[in-house]
Design a protein around this motif. Structure first.
Motif, PDB file in Angstrom:
ATOM      1  N   CYS A  16      16.095  37.423  35.949  1.00  0.00           N
ATOM      2  CA  CYS A  16      15.133  36.876  34.989  1.00  0.00           C
ATOM      3  C   CYS A  16      15.271  37.586  33.645  1.00  0.00           C
ATOM      4  CB  CYS A  16      13.706  37.021  35.502  1.00  0.00           C
ATOM      5  SG  CYS A  16      12.494  36.362  34.331  1.00  0.00           S
ATOM      6  N   CYS A  19      12.606  34.761  29.292  1.00  0.00           N
ATOM      7  CA  CYS A  19      12.683  33.840  28.154  1.00  0.00           C
ATOM      8  C   CYS A  19      11.483  32.886  28.100  1.00  0.00           C
ATOM      9  CB  CYS A  19      13.970  33.035  28.216  1.00  0.00           C
ATOM     10  SG  CYS A  19      14.074  31.985  29.675  1.00  0.00           S
ATOM     11  N   HIS A  20      10.707  32.798  29.173  1.00  0.00           N
ATOM     12  CA  HIS A  20       9.492  31.954  29.219  1.00  0.00           C
ATOM     13  C   HIS A  20       9.785  30.461  29.134  1.00  0.00           C
ATOM     14  CE1 HIS A  20       6.900  35.487  29.000  1.00  0.00           C
ATOM     15  NE2 HIS A  20       7.754  35.942  28.115  1.00  0.00           N
ATOM     16  N   CYS A  22      10.487  28.600  31.570  1.00  0.00           N
ATOM     17  CA  CYS A  22       9.777  28.020  32.714  1.00  0.00           C
ATOM     18  C   CYS A  22       8.329  27.739  32.368  1.00  0.00           C
ATOM     19  CB  CYS A  22       9.864  28.979  33.903  1.00  0.00           C
ATOM     20  SG  CYS A  22       9.479  30.690  33.473  1.00  0.00           S
ATOM     21  N   CYS A 264      15.006  26.707  34.345  1.00  0.00           N
ATOM     22  CA  CYS A 264      15.166  28.170  34.320  1.00  0.00           C
ATOM     23  C   CYS A 264      16.535  28.576  33.765  1.00  0.00           C
ATOM     24  CB  CYS A 264      14.990  28.739  35.721  1.00  0.00           C
ATOM     25  SG  CYS A 264      15.332  30.505  35.809  1.00  0.00           S
ATOM     26  N   GLY A 266      17.808  31.650  33.398  1.00  0.00           N
ATOM     27  CA  GLY A 266      18.507  32.684  34.161  1.00  0.00           C
ATOM     28  C   GLY A 266      18.983  32.214  35.519  1.00  0.00           C
TER      29      GLY A 266
HETATM   30  S1  SF4 Z   1      13.073  30.397  32.682  1.00  0.00           S
HETATM   31 FE1  SF4 Z   1      13.946  31.627  34.350  1.00  0.00          FE
HETATM   32  S2  SF4 Z   1      14.925  33.352  33.263  1.00  0.00           S
HETATM   33 FE2  SF4 Z   1      13.491  32.414  31.786  1.00  0.00          FE
HETATM   34  S3  SF4 Z   1      11.546  33.595  32.078  1.00  0.00           S
HETATM   35 FE3  SF4 Z   1      11.440  31.789  33.405  1.00  0.00          FE
HETATM   36  S4  SF4 Z   1      12.152  32.556  35.392  1.00  0.00           S
HETATM   37 FE4  SF4 Z   1      12.854  34.045  33.854  1.00  0.00          FE
END
Ligand code: SF4
Ligand code: SF4
Length: 516
Positions: A16, A19-20, A22, A264, A266
């Motif tokens: 992870c 990056c937010h 999600c 997501c 990551g």
């Molecule tokens: S989108 Fe994936 S990598 Fe980015 S904060 Fe959310 S869980 Fe983490």
């Protein structure tokens, strides 16, 4: 044996990047409505930190989850018939708006309509509750990356069992480390939210275990908000109903991954079916604290076992769901390889979202290249100024884990109900896979050492390769193995909820209203 199917999730925390994406994907689909401004069905927290709502893990304050009483049975900590009746006019164990944050927007029009002047016009924040200009003191992800202040990390409830010396070591500036903890509703096997609702509005779907709130039956008791120890049930002040993560069930029914998982960046998220024995839920939820994780993993059944398959079929689980359970990435991570753990198992809700604990960059350290290290100096070794060496081949195989910047006790408070052995084993397995890959690709790890690492953690070269593949190379269809819904099981799915987007988000076929 009462075999049932449950959609489950695994989040791989080493991957992870905070990056937010999600959170924003979820927010834009589900909670961009009046009354839902402050709701983040998916949020990402910085650990160590206080999270959202503030200090949600502190059940002395919030009274969420279950406790085991004298006769070995479990009861809701802050909800239930008697406690609910006693607090019928005032429930003291609810997060306040300040624990979340006062939702706000900006006076954007001022950017366009401000009279000509010497200053750059600004868009002042406006409270979405009062409509008045306000000072923003808190916001979504306000404590992200500790927000430049140590106050968040130092108030983390998981530090309780750490000695002052351990805390100091953790917070030394040059050693300060954090990781990200994305959270959604865990769609628990023993959900406190379901048990607490006086109206019976919350239910766990039989076909896939997704926990939902019936908007017509909800009467705004808000007991679910108290009872959920993860604070993933929210009250919508506009509709007078509670809401929570619905695991994007309209997408899942069509075989698509939930939006947070799909987006997501990551690729930390995995979703798949687990088969479990519902007869053993009560025993697992009321197990001894040290035994909680093992008992929870025990009730997950082997989808290749003929007796399990026969019992699943007898319970009406379709063949496609059994096949999905066999291909499930979550089964591999949780059960087959033993890499993932539930978050705060001591809350006894048997969460079905599992986390691969973060190993963080502990595989190597930069050490002075004298003594034994000197022998390793060669033309290709990476050297830093003052002749320091990037050392990967530790004398003690697991030394790096025991000296990790996050004490094992901290990780155990999050993922092991305080038991460090379960967490240590997962971290060692992560390390063993790294050593194996290092041996294979770089070649500066001796074969015996690699084999020893795998043997000590119960892995083989084959399983290490499988873990590496699913962690680093897996394609979309490897990460998300979702059996589409069987329409003969749920006739209401024939209506496409996407058709009503724009009324109250994506998914309500009828607008929930006060006084239903
Ligand atoms: S989108 Fe994936 S990598 Fe980015 S904060 Fe959310 S869980 Fe983490
Ligand atoms: S995480 Fe909370 S809201 Fe979700 S199922 Fe578990 S108890 Fe209910």
């Amino acid at each position: 044996m009462d075999v049932r199917a449950q959609i489950s999730m695994v989040f791989h925390l080493d991957k992870c990047i905070g990056c937010h994406t999600c959170s924003v994907a979820c927010k834009n689909i589900w909670t961009d409505r009046k009354g839902a401004e402050y709701q983040w069905w998916n949020n990402v927290e910085t650990k160590p930190g206080t999270g959202y709502p503030g200090k949600w893990e502190d059940q002395d304050v919030y009274k969420g989850g279950w406790t085991r009483n004298g006769n070995g049975r479990i009861e809701l900590k802050g909800a239930g018939k008697q406690k609910g009746l006693a607090n019928i006019f005032h429930n003291p164990a609810l997060p306040t708006i300040d624990d979340y944050y006062e939702p706000f927007t900006y006076d954007y029009l001022n950017l366009i309509e401000a009279p000509a002047g010497d200053d750059q016009p600004t868009a002042r924040p406006i409270s979405l509750i009062t409509g008045e200009p306000m000072d923003v003191k808190m916001g979504p992800n306000w404590d992200d990356d500790l927000s430049g202040t140590p106050d968040y990390a130092r108030n983390d409830p998981n530090l309780e069992n750490l000695t002052p010396a351990e805390r100091d070591a953790m917070f030394q500036l040059e050693r300060m480390a954090f990781f990200y903890l994305p959270r959604i509703c865990n769609h628990c096997l023993n959900p406190a939210c379901v048990a607490s609702c006086p109206s019976g509005a919350i239910y766990k779907r039989g076909e896939d275990g997704i926990v939902l709130i019936n908007q017509k039956v909800c009467r705004a008791w808000r007991m679910c908000v108290t009872a959920c120890p993860y604070k993933k049930s929210y009250y919508n002040w506009h509709t007078g109903k509670s809401e929570k993560c619905i695991l994007c069930f309209p997408r899942m029914e069509a075989g698509y991954a939930p939006a947070c998982m799909h987006s997501c960046v990551g690729r930390i998220r995995y979703i798949g079916v687990l088969l479990y024995d519902a007869d053993r839920i009560e025993a697992a939820a009321s197990a001894d604290e040290n035994d909680l994780v093992a008992r929870q993993l025990d009730i997950l059944m082997d989808p290749f076992d003929e007796t399990v398959i026969a019992a699943a079929k007898a319970n009406g689980i379709p063949d496609s769901t059994i096949k999905a359970a066999q291909d499930s990435p979550t089964y591999k991570f949780v059960k087959e390889w033993g890499m993932a753990l539930p978050l705060h198992p001591e809350f006894r809700t048997l969460p079905m979202l599992f986390y691969v604990p973060p190993l963080l960059p502990v595989m190597a350290s930069v050490t002075p290249s004298d003594g034994a290290q000197k022998e390793k100096l060669n033309t290709i070794a990476k050297r830093w100024e003052e002749n320091r060496l990037y050392d990967t081949s530790t004398e003690e195989l697991w030394g790096a884990i025991e000296q990790a910047r996050f004490p094992l006790k901290y990780m155990a408070s999050l993922f092991g109900a305080g038991d460090t052995t379960a967490v240590a084993l997962r971290l060692k397995r992560l390390m063993a896979v790294r050593l194996y890959r290092r041996w294979k690709t770089v070649g500066d790890i001796a074969e015996e050492k690699m084999k020893q690492a795998l043997a000590e953690t119960g892995l083989t070269q084959e399983s290490a390769e499988g873990i590496f593949y699913l962690t680093a190379l897996a394609k979309f269809n490897d990460r998300f193995v979702i059996p589409p819904a069987h329409r003969e099981q749920a006739i209401e799915m024939l209506e496409f909820t996407g058709d009503v987007k724009g009324s109250v988000g994506f998914g309500f076929r009828e607008r929930p209203e006060r006084g239903l």
